[in-house]
Design a protein around this motif. Structure first.
Motif: not given
Length: 282
Positions: A1-4, A24-25, A39-41, A49-50
């Protein structure tokens, strides 16, 4: 996961679109409290959705405290999370907001610069913990997209990536540097008439700089320091390092030394890119 995240007007949307183009989603304006749900979804998608990214900014209430705590919680769950912080100088931000004729989200009834100052203060803690800081002051949308592709294009995160930036002190420090190296202890080729019009990318300048007393010793010692730092960053899960190499004008010494450090780090098996920020600026 990336947080922008980062400053309003610094290019968050451009960075997000670059990740979307890479497959990326991406979710825009996600409240920090919904990061675990996202993240759970993604986990229930059976691999569809990797890679997920979320744009999180000051439009969300409780932004600072919530974001830091949620990121810590995700790391405790074993989620590979990275924070990308987009930075820009006040002058660049003012120019961009005036160009689109939109108010800053924290401006209220005050001046634009006051809204920028409030946001900068609010984001200070997050910027300090960011994995990657990108200064977009002098970048256009294509250059920012290229940086995102360089960092995330192959999704390779087995080891840290190094970005080496040569610069001139007379133009100011790169604000996104993790480390700063000063090459002004070496004689300046600017004062050699035959070398003055050349740059650190030219062989005569490179040979002049590297032949000076202390140059090789400096490169040997600093390469060893970087080897230790990279190993430490790997253990701590930090995947991006920006090294700034400076001299007076960013034309001769810093360029030559940056190229040498790049060569040495590549020999160590590290992925490295070099940017000569102030070359040609004089």
């Amino acid at each position: 996961m990336v947080v922008i995240t980062g400053m309003s007007g610094a290019g968050r949307s451009t960075a997000a679109r670059a990740l979307e183009d890479l497959g990326w989603f991406v979710v825009d304006n996600l409240p920090p409290g919904l990061l675990p749900t996202m993240i759970d979804l993604a986990g229930r998608s059976q691999g569809a959705v990797p890679r997920v990214a979320a744009v999180v900014d000051v439009r969300s209430r409780g932004f600072t405290a919530d974001l830091l705590s949620e990121i810590d919680a995700l790391k405790r769950r074993g989620v590979s999370g990275r924070v990308v912080f987009l930075e820009a100088g006040d002058e660049a931000l003012v120019r961009r907001f005036e160009g689109v004729r939109r108010p800053h989200p924290l401006q209220g009834e005050d001046r634009l610069v006051e809204g920028i100052a409030r946001e900068r203060a609010l984001l200070r803690a997050i910027r300090g913990d960011a994995d990657l800081v990108i200064d977009t002051s002098q970048l256009n949308v294509h250059q920012l997209r290229a940086k995102m592709v360089a960092y995330f294009g192959d999704d390779g995160e087995a080891q840290p990536r190094a970005n080496i930036v040569s610069f001139g002190y007379k133009y100011g420090l790169p604000v996104d540097a993790d480390l700063v190296v000063d090459c002004r202890f070496l004689p300046n080729p600017h004062w050699v008439p035959d070398l003055r019009p050349m740059t650190g990318q030219d062989a005569p300048v490179r040979e002049y700089v590297l032949s000076q007393q202390g140059a090789k010793e400096f490169l040997d010692a600093y390469t060893e320091v970087l080897r230790l730092l990279v190993a430490g960053y790997e253990r701590e899960g930090k995947h991006y390092i920006t090294l700034a190499v400076g001299c007076t004008g960013g034309k001769h010494r810093s360029v030559a030394m940056a190229e040498q450090l790049c060569s040495r780090l590549r020999d160590e098996g590290l992925e490295v890119q070099v940017v000569h920020r102030d070359l040609g600026r004089e």
